[in-house]
Design a protein around this motif. Structure first.
Motif, PDB file in Angstrom:
ATOM      1  N   UNK A  15      53.210  43.444  43.513  1.00  0.00           N
ATOM      2  CA  UNK A  15      54.306  42.620  42.992  1.00  0.00           C
ATOM      3  C   UNK A  15      54.292  41.229  43.623  1.00  0.00           C
ATOM      4  N   UNK A  16      54.043  41.142  44.916  1.00  0.00           N
ATOM      5  CA  UNK A  16      53.996  39.838  45.585  1.00  0.00           C
ATOM      6  C   UNK A  16      52.829  39.002  45.071  1.00  0.00           C
ATOM      7  N   UNK A  17      51.675  39.621  44.879  1.00  0.00           N
ATOM      8  CA  UNK A  17      50.526  38.892  44.339  1.00  0.00           C
ATOM      9  C   UNK A  17      50.804  38.404  42.918  1.00  0.00           C
ATOM     10  N   UNK A  18      51.360  39.272  42.093  1.00  0.00           N
ATOM     11  CA  UNK A  18      51.627  38.914  40.695  1.00  0.00           C
ATOM     12  C   UNK A  18      52.666  37.806  40.576  1.00  0.00           C
ATOM     13  N   UNK A  45      42.323  31.367  40.238  1.00  0.00           N
ATOM     14  CA  UNK A  45      41.117  31.281  39.421  1.00  0.00           C
ATOM     15  C   UNK A  45      41.174  32.212  38.213  1.00  0.00           C
ATOM     16  N   UNK A  46      42.116  33.154  38.217  1.00  0.00           N
ATOM     17  CA  UNK A  46      42.211  34.140  37.137  1.00  0.00           C
ATOM     18  C   UNK A  46      43.426  33.938  36.243  1.00  0.00           C
ATOM     19  N   UNK A  47      44.136  32.839  36.407  1.00  0.00           N
ATOM     20  CA  UNK A  47      45.317  32.594  35.596  1.00  0.00           C
ATOM     21  C   UNK A  47      46.451  33.502  36.009  1.00  0.00           C
ATOM     22  N   UNK A  48      47.385  33.727  35.108  1.00  0.00           N
ATOM     23  CA  UNK A  48      48.528  34.587  35.410  1.00  0.00           C
ATOM     24  C   UNK A  48      48.132  36.045  35.519  1.00  0.00           C
ATOM     25  N   UNK A  49      48.540  36.678  36.601  1.00  0.00           N
ATOM     26  CA  UNK A  49      48.221  38.089  36.815  1.00  0.00           C
ATOM     27  C   UNK A  49      49.493  38.923  36.849  1.00  0.00           C
ATOM     28  N   UNK A  50      49.339  40.182  36.472  1.00  0.00           N
ATOM     29  CA  UNK A  50      50.461  41.124  36.472  1.00  0.00           C
ATOM     30  C   UNK A  50      50.103  42.321  37.344  1.00  0.00           C
ATOM     31  N   UNK A  51      51.123  42.872  37.978  1.00  0.00           N
ATOM     32  CA  UNK A  51      50.942  44.091  38.767  1.00  0.00           C
ATOM     33  C   UNK A  51      50.684  45.260  37.820  1.00  0.00           C
ATOM     34  N   UNK A  52      49.934  46.249  38.263  1.00  0.00           N
ATOM     35  CA  UNK A  52      49.718  47.431  37.421  1.00  0.00           C
ATOM     36  C   UNK A  52      51.008  48.227  37.295  1.00  0.00           C
ATOM     37  N   UNK A  80      44.229  47.229  41.151  1.00  0.00           N
ATOM     38  CA  UNK A  80      43.875  46.377  40.020  1.00  0.00           C
ATOM     39  C   UNK A  80      45.029  45.460  39.621  1.00  0.00           C
ATOM     40  N   UNK A  81      44.695  44.199  39.435  1.00  0.00           N
ATOM     41  CA  UNK A  81      45.649  43.230  38.900  1.00  0.00           C
ATOM     42  C   UNK A  81      45.158  42.862  37.510  1.00  0.00           C
ATOM     43  N   UNK A  82      46.082  42.779  36.577  1.00  0.00           N
ATOM     44  CA  UNK A  82      45.710  42.556  35.175  1.00  0.00           C
ATOM     45  C   UNK A  82      46.112  41.163  34.711  1.00  0.00           C
ATOM     46  N   UNK A  83      45.455  40.682  33.656  1.00  0.00           N
ATOM     47  CA  UNK A  83      45.861  39.402  33.084  1.00  0.00           C
ATOM     48  C   UNK A  83      47.192  39.585  32.381  1.00  0.00           C
ATOM     49  N   UNK A  84      47.997  38.553  32.415  1.00  0.00           N
ATOM     50  CA  UNK A  84      49.296  38.598  31.751  1.00  0.00           C
ATOM     51  C   UNK A  84      49.095  38.619  30.234  1.00  0.00           C
ATOM     52  N   UNK A  85      48.099  37.879  29.748  1.00  0.00           N
ATOM     53  CA  UNK A  85      47.908  37.734  28.308  1.00  0.00           C
ATOM     54  C   UNK A  85      47.496  39.016  27.604  1.00  0.00           C
ATOM     55  N   UNK A  86      46.448  39.684  28.090  1.00  0.00           N
ATOM     56  CA  UNK A  86      45.969  40.855  27.354  1.00  0.00           C
ATOM     57  C   UNK A  86      45.974  42.155  28.158  1.00  0.00           C
ATOM     58  N   UNK A  87      46.392  42.089  29.404  1.00  0.00           N
ATOM     59  CA  UNK A  87      46.523  43.305  30.204  1.00  0.00           C
ATOM     60  C   UNK A  87      45.225  43.913  30.698  1.00  0.00           C
ATOM     61  N   UNK A  88      44.118  43.202  30.526  1.00  0.00           N
ATOM     62  CA  UNK A  88      42.851  43.760  30.996  1.00  0.00           C
ATOM     63  C   UNK A  88      42.700  43.504  32.490  1.00  0.00           C
ATOM     64  N   UNK A  89      41.985  44.383  33.184  1.00  0.00           N
ATOM     65  CA  UNK A  89      41.774  44.179  34.621  1.00  0.00           C
ATOM     66  C   UNK A  89      41.049  42.852  34.880  1.00  0.00           C
TER      67      UNK A  89
END
Length: 115
Positions: A15-18, A45-52, A80-89
Motif C-alpha cells: 500500500x505504501x509503495x502504491x 519508471x513503471x508509471x502508476x502502480x497498484x497494490x495486489x 507483485x505490484x500491478x499497473x493501474x491501467x491494465x492490472x498486469x504485473x
C-alpha cells in the motif's frame, strides 16, 4: 504459508509503495537498503502502480531464510505490484520479513525486479 502478522506487513508495504509514501516506507524499513528517493526512482519508471488484492498476498510463496540467533523466523517474499491501467504485473518488490519476537515482524525492502 506466512503467518497473518507477516502478511499484514506485506499489505502495508504494498500500500505504501502504491501510494508513493516512500518516506513512510523508509521509516518502516529503517532505510536499511533503500532510501525514499531510491524507491521513488525504481517505481516511477513503471508509471502508476497498484497494490495486489489482499487475498493474493495471503498466498505468496515465501522462501524461509536462516536466522541464526537474531530472529525467530525470516522469509524472503516477492510482492507483485500491478499497473493501474491494465492490472498486469509490472514490478516485484523483494522483501525480507523477520519475526523479531513472537508476533512482532520487521521488514526490509531488498530491491525491485521485473516479473
Amino acid at each position: 504459508m506466512l503467518p497473518e502478522e507477516a502478511v499484514d506487513v506485506l499489505r502495508t508495504v504494498a500500500a505504501l509503495l502504491a501510494s508513493g509514501a516512500y518516506e513512510e516506507l523508509e521509516t518502516l524499513t529503517e532505510g536499511r537498503r533503500l532510501t525514499a528517493p531510491m524507491m521513488a526512482e525504481a517505481v516511477s519508471a513503471h508509471g502508476g502502480l497498484a497494490a495486489p488484492p489482499p487475498e493474493e498476498l495471503a498466498v505468496v510463496e515465501p522462501v524461509e531464510l536462516e536466522t541464526g540467533d537474531d530472529y525467530e523466523r525470516a522469509y524472503h517474499v516477492d510482492v507483485p505490484l500491478r499497473t493501474v491501467q491494465d492490472g498486469r504485473p509490472a514490478l516485484l518488490a523483494q522483501l525480507t520479513v523477520a519475526e523479531a519476537m513472537q508476533g512482532v515482524w520487521t521488514v526490509e525492502l531488498v530491491g525491485f525486479r521485473e516479473p
